[in-house]
Design an enzyme around this catalytic site. Sequence first.
Site, PDB file in Angstrom:
ATOM      1  N   VAL A 118     -47.721  81.591 -46.144  1.00  0.00           N
ATOM      2  CA  VAL A 118     -48.294  81.337 -44.827  1.00  0.00           C
ATOM      3  C   VAL A 118     -47.636  80.250 -43.937  1.00  0.00           C
ATOM      4  O   VAL A 118     -48.425  79.553 -42.897  1.00  0.00           O
ATOM      5  CB  VAL A 118     -49.693  80.447 -45.226  1.00  0.00           C
ATOM      6  CG1 VAL A 118     -50.625  81.355 -45.993  1.00  0.00           C
ATOM      7  CG2 VAL A 118     -49.670  78.983 -45.939  1.00  0.00           C
ATOM      8  N   HIS A 134     -51.752  86.315 -46.900  1.00  0.00           N
ATOM      9  CA  HIS A 134     -53.047  85.294 -47.169  1.00  0.00           C
ATOM     10  C   HIS A 134     -52.744  84.489 -45.819  1.00  0.00           C
ATOM     11  O   HIS A 134     -53.360  83.423 -45.737  1.00  0.00           O
ATOM     12  CB  HIS A 134     -52.307  84.266 -48.286  1.00  0.00           C
ATOM     13  CG  HIS A 134     -52.346  84.818 -49.456  1.00  0.00           C
ATOM     14  ND1 HIS A 134     -51.311  84.576 -50.416  1.00  0.00           N
ATOM     15  CD2 HIS A 134     -53.055  85.682 -50.115  1.00  0.00           C
ATOM     16  CE1 HIS A 134     -51.374  85.278 -51.791  1.00  0.00           C
ATOM     17  NE2 HIS A 134     -52.718  85.842 -51.488  1.00  0.00           N
ATOM     18  N   CYS A 141     -68.183  77.153 -29.317  1.00  0.00           N
ATOM     19  CA  CYS A 141     -69.592  77.175 -29.947  1.00  0.00           C
ATOM     20  C   CYS A 141     -69.798  75.824 -30.578  1.00  0.00           C
ATOM     21  O   CYS A 141     -70.970  75.690 -31.173  1.00  0.00           O
ATOM     22  CB  CYS A 141     -69.791  78.498 -30.794  1.00  0.00           C
ATOM     23  SG  CYS A 141     -68.968  78.295 -32.423  1.00  0.00           S
TER      24      CYS A 141
END
Length: 292
Positions: free
Chosen positions: A125, A141, A203
């Site tokens: 990653v 991943h 949000c």
Amino acid sequence: HSASRTSLDLTFVPASLPPDPIEVEGLQRFVSNAKKLFVMTGAGISTESGIPDYRSEGVGLYTRTNRRPIQHAAFIHSASVRQRYWARNFVGWPQFSSHQPNTAHLVLRDWEKLGKLHWLVTQNVDALHSKAGSQRMTELHGCMHRVFCLACGNQILRSELQKHFEALNPTWKAEAFGVAPDGDVFLTDEQVCGFQVPACHKCGGILKPDVTFFGDTVSREKVNFVHERLAESDSMLVAGSSMQVYSGYRFALAAREKQLPIAILNIGPTRLDHFASLKLNSRCGELLPLIV
């Protein structure tokens, strides 16, 4: 490859013997015979860039400490777990994001340019394959350099989030003691206390790195996509992975089913040793550049 473009740090690389000339010949034949090579990489290709892994004998996180990586369910359900995760990640990010590809990453990029490498799947990653310039690639991943909102799905760059952390925590300071894989560092509970974590600016939802935590699963779409790339390939090379994690191991099982030749380049035993055509116990960055 210019030395300025690559970095070599063997702190987290297990001891290994120099490549055996006969084994190098075997890998050379393997790669020469391949027309569409499917490559899967793991943490062992990035240890030479100074990023520790979990399982390497003597130097991996599991042998050095009793610490274990964060679990998906814990991150989702606990605000204090998220606070601890992000505090540690915030401290570790400047170093983690500065790691550069090593020779092994650049060799695989060159194989892609030459049309030898059909598809690359990385379990890492760390974005080092992207930094090296690989394009025919799937990050199995995910990638620590991206962050997304669990509620609305909005994505932002991890480097952007670092600025939000700094704005929210102008006086917060913590000295790390020890570095772990995936941009993590060790902090005490006292240090973590008081660290402010921003919410999604769109949000107000929970922000999570765009990576598959332990206990989570890779999306069915991504798995199917990788199976399709494997079906187009004629051989498989595993570089720097013990293949202990099933999300990657399943593709080796599929390659065996298709009777594709499989070569492994990894220091220490792997889950595939008993059915691989070839196994080499060498550093990726030392051996891959020898293959013409």
